[in-house]
Every structure is written in C-alpha cells, then in structure tokens.
Design an enzyme around this catalytic site. Structure first.
Site, PDB file in Angstrom:
ATOM      1  N   PHE A   1       0.372   9.046  29.087  1.00  0.00           N
ATOM      2  CA  PHE A   1       1.362   8.085  29.565  1.00  0.00           C
ATOM      3  C   PHE A   1       2.160   8.677  30.722  1.00  0.00           C
ATOM      4  CE2 PHE A   1       1.571   6.263  25.015  1.00  0.00           C
ATOM      5  CZ  PHE A   1       0.568   5.345  25.314  1.00  0.00           C
TER       6      PHE A   1
ATOM      7  N   LYS B   1     -10.408   7.607  12.573  1.00  0.00           N
ATOM      8  CA  LYS B   1      -9.096   6.957  12.633  1.00  0.00           C
ATOM      9  C   LYS B   1      -8.916   6.011  13.817  1.00  0.00           C
ATOM     10  CE  LYS B   1      -5.364   9.044  11.497  1.00  0.00           C
ATOM     11  NZ  LYS B   1      -4.219   9.979  11.444  1.00  0.00           N
TER      12      LYS B   1
ATOM     13  N   LYS C   1       7.478   4.262   4.373  1.00  0.00           N
ATOM     14  CA  LYS C   1       7.549   5.657   3.939  1.00  0.00           C
ATOM     15  C   LYS C   1       8.981   6.039   3.556  1.00  0.00           C
ATOM     16  CE  LYS C   1       3.287   7.167   4.335  1.00  0.00           C
ATOM     17  NZ  LYS C   1       2.569   7.722   3.164  1.00  0.00           N
TER      18      LYS C   1
ATOM     19  N   TYR D   1       5.723   0.757   9.232  1.00  0.00           N
ATOM     20  CA  TYR D   1       5.096   1.940   8.625  1.00  0.00           C
ATOM     21  C   TYR D   1       6.166   2.970   8.270  1.00  0.00           C
ATOM     22  CZ  TYR D   1       2.849   6.478   8.332  1.00  0.00           C
ATOM     23  OH  TYR D   1       2.476   7.729   7.926  1.00  0.00           O
TER      24      TYR D   1
ATOM     25  N   ARG E   1       6.461  16.068  21.468  1.00  0.00           N
ATOM     26  CA  ARG E   1       6.252  15.876  20.033  1.00  0.00           C
ATOM     27  C   ARG E   1       6.074  17.234  19.361  1.00  0.00           C
ATOM     28  NH1 ARG E   1       4.084  10.767  18.509  1.00  0.00           N
ATOM     29  NH2 ARG E   1       5.169   9.163  19.729  1.00  0.00           N
TER      30      ARG E   1
ATOM     31  N   ASP F   1       5.775   8.026  33.226  1.00  0.00           N
ATOM     32  CA  ASP F   1       7.207   8.082  32.926  1.00  0.00           C
ATOM     33  C   ASP F   1       7.578   7.119  31.801  1.00  0.00           C
ATOM     34  OD1 ASP F   1       6.636   8.642  35.804  1.00  0.00           O
ATOM     35  OD2 ASP F   1       8.750   9.169  35.824  1.00  0.00           O
TER      36      ASP F   1
ATOM     37  N   TYR G   1       8.470   3.598  20.111  1.00  0.00           N
ATOM     38  CA  TYR G   1       7.778   4.857  20.397  1.00  0.00           C
ATOM     39  C   TYR G   1       8.760   6.021  20.340  1.00  0.00           C
ATOM     40  CZ  TYR G   1       4.733   8.118  22.942  1.00  0.00           C
ATOM     41  OH  TYR G   1       3.958   9.186  23.317  1.00  0.00           O
TER      42      TYR G   1
ATOM     43  N   ASN H   1       0.804  -1.224   0.000  1.00  0.00           N
ATOM     44  CA  ASN H   1       0.000   0.000   0.000  1.00  0.00           C
ATOM     45  C   ASN H   1       0.835   1.271   0.000  1.00  0.00           C
ATOM     46  OD1 ASN H   1      -3.186  -0.237   0.452  1.00  0.00           O
ATOM     47  ND2 ASN H   1      -2.185  -2.061   1.258  1.00  0.00           N
TER      48      ASN H   1
END
Length: 335
Positions: A204, A181, A143, A139, A217, A206, A296, A92
């Site tokens: 989240f 989503k 990309k 993912y 972010r 620690d 993460y 995809n």
C-alpha cells in the site's frame, strides 16, 4: 495424554500439531471443517489419533465422549477480518467458544485459545486492558467479547481459574502452512507469489499518516507462536490474556525487502537496499483500497509486559530472519 486441537487443519492449528508431534505427542484429536478440502495438506505429514468434523465435535465433547482430555488448543474460528456477516462471526467465534469453555471447566480440561490483536483495533496502545480495546471490525469484536466473557467468569487476570485458561492475542502471524487462507494469508506469502510471477511485490502507498509501505505491524513468525503456546502448556499454573507478538513494530517495507532479497539470493543476485529495489521497480506501491478505510490498523506493537511477568522469556525472530526462513521454506516446498 489426550490433546484436542480445533482448527487443526488451519494455519496455527496445524503448526501446533507439528509442535506437539516434535515432542512425541500424537494422541491428538484434530477438529476442523474440511469443506475447503485442500486444507488436508496441512495435516497429511502429521501424526494424529483421530479427526472429527467441527460440526460433530463440540456437542460430543460437552457430553464427555472422549474421556479425559488434558488440554484443548482452540484455534478454530472465522479469521477473515473482512467477513461482513456478523451473525456468522458471532456464532463461530463467540457462542461456540463460550460453550467450549463451559465443557472444559466441567471436565477439568485446560483451555488455551486464540484471541487476536484485532481486539485493539484503533488503539495506539497494545496492552491487555479494557481501555485500549477498540475493535474496528466484527471479527475483532467477536474475539473481544469472548475475552470479556472470560474476565467475567474468571476475574480480570483469570485469577479465579481453577483449571488453566490462557488466551493469546496473536499479532501479524506469518509462516508455513498458511497457503489455504487466500486474501487473509500474510503479506509475505502474497509477496512470494507476486515476485515469482512478476519479479516485483506490492505494498500500500500513503495511508494513515505513513508514507508508502511505512505502515507498521508487529510481525510474528509462526514458530514463535507455537513455542509460546507450548510454554504455557508446560506451565499449567499460568492463566490470563497475553499478547503474542514480538514487541517490535516493523514497516511493511521491511517485509518486502526481505522477500525480494531472499528470492534474489536464490537466483545468485546481489541484495538491494529498499531504495534500489523501489527504483528498480521491484516494489510497487498501490493506492489504499476504499473498502479498508477506517477499518485498518496502520500500527501495532505488542506490549509484552504480561507475557514476561508470567515468566515466558522466549526470544522472538525479527522480520529479517523470520521472513528469510519462510521464503526459503516456500521455495523448497514449490520445488
């Protein structure tokens, strides 16, 4: 002027259609897969010339079935960073994009496509250069592989592109039209629903050397993402890979307190400091999920050097203004 938007019923795609409509452009072929039928809502208030299923579009486009298409905004992809099926992801996000690129080149059609900040993965530097590209999941790799393919075809900075090709590494995008989503919707969207249901939001605790809610972010409002895409649409001589974030890292705590205070304001309640919101039980820190350990990104911040060097001087909203506007939109949509 005929435009194609793939992923047109999705989050970024539908907002691009909205942005094009605002310019009076509605000769748009919307391409998507509506197996998830409720995505139709993202197109219902927009103007398009035609809709085509993604399963039918790519081969027909390659055959020249639509006449001259000025530009393709390619937002169609599997964007679930937790999708484990690598074969599906590569088909995809990589193979399909390679085929679309060839078709665009053959037809002198400009290609503006969605890359991702997930290409950087475990890096602590977010500049469009191979040494900083360290994806943490398939993912991000899918990309990155397409970006690498473009570099091989067009040169490291796409300097050999005869027709515009621009890839945008989206950072943490949030805003209207992401409701379909599920788990991949923004933290702001989930926190809106949490606060409406329980009077508190979750973050989240620690992780990664950051305190509770302290992971950072680069959160970018969808209106800014559209504005930058359209700036490049207006500048067909500009090609390359460009970070699309604000250039500011902000902690998840900033998102949470903006959500809490905007929704409290709608109830005529006074704004709170982060400390008071935590003390009052309105921000609930939960344990970091085992499934995300090692996969993460605890910190992202777009280097906007390439974007600015291209001439795009767009001013980006910060979390406080963007999340506030988004909460007001969600509240109005719910009512």
């Amino acid at each position: 002027m005929k435009i194609v938007v793939t992923g047109a019923a999705g989050f970024i795609g539908s907002n691009l259609v909205k942005g094009l409509n605002a310019r009076g452009i509605d000769d748009i072929i919307a391409v998507d897969d509506l197996t998830q039928g409720d995505k139709f809502r993202n197109l219902a208030d927009l103007r398009i010339a035609d809709y085509m299923d993604a399963g039918d579009f790519y081969d027909r486009f390659a055959e020249g079935a639509f006449g001259h298409v000025e530009a393709v905004f390619h937002e169609g992809a599997c964007s679930d960073t937790m999708e484990p099926d690598g074969k599906y992801m590569m088909a995809n996000n990589y193979t399909l994009s390679c085929n679309l690129f060839r078709a665009c080149q053959n037809q002198n059609t400009r290609l503006l496509y969605a890359s991702s900040a997930a290409t950087y993965g475990g890096s602590d530097t977010f500049s469009e250069s191979p040494e900083f590209e360290k994806p943490l999941n398939v993912y991000g790799y899918s990309k990155l592989l397409f970006d690498q393919h473009m570099r091989r075809e067009l040169g490291m900075r796409f300097e050999n592109a005869q027709t515009q090709v621009a890839g945008f590494r989206y950072f943490n995008v949030y805003g209207p039209r992401e409701q379909h989503k599920g788990r991949m919707a923004s933290v702001a969207f989930h926190q809106f629903n949490q606060f409406q249901a329980d009077g508190k939001v979750k973050l989240f605790g620690d992780y990664g050397g950051y305190g509770p809610g302290g992971q950072m972010r680069d959160f970018v409002f969808i209106d800014d993402v559209v504005a930058v895409n359209l700036w490049f649409f207006d500048h067909p001589e500009k090609s390359g890979i460009f970070n699309l974030g604000t250039g500011r890292a902000q902690p998840f705590n900033d998102v949470a307190i903006a959500v809490v205070n905007t929704l409290r304001q709608s109830q005529n309640a006074a704004p709170l400091s982060l400390e008071d919101a935590v003390r009052g039980g309105m921000i609930d820190y939960v344990g970091f999920p085992e499934a995300l350990v090692g996969k993460y990104q605890s910190y992202t911040q777009a280097d906007l050097g390439a974007l600015r060097a291209a001439g795009c001087q767009h001013v980006f909203a910060d979390v406080q203004s963007g999340v506030t506007a988004y909460m007001q939109w969600l509240s109005n949509a719910k009512n």
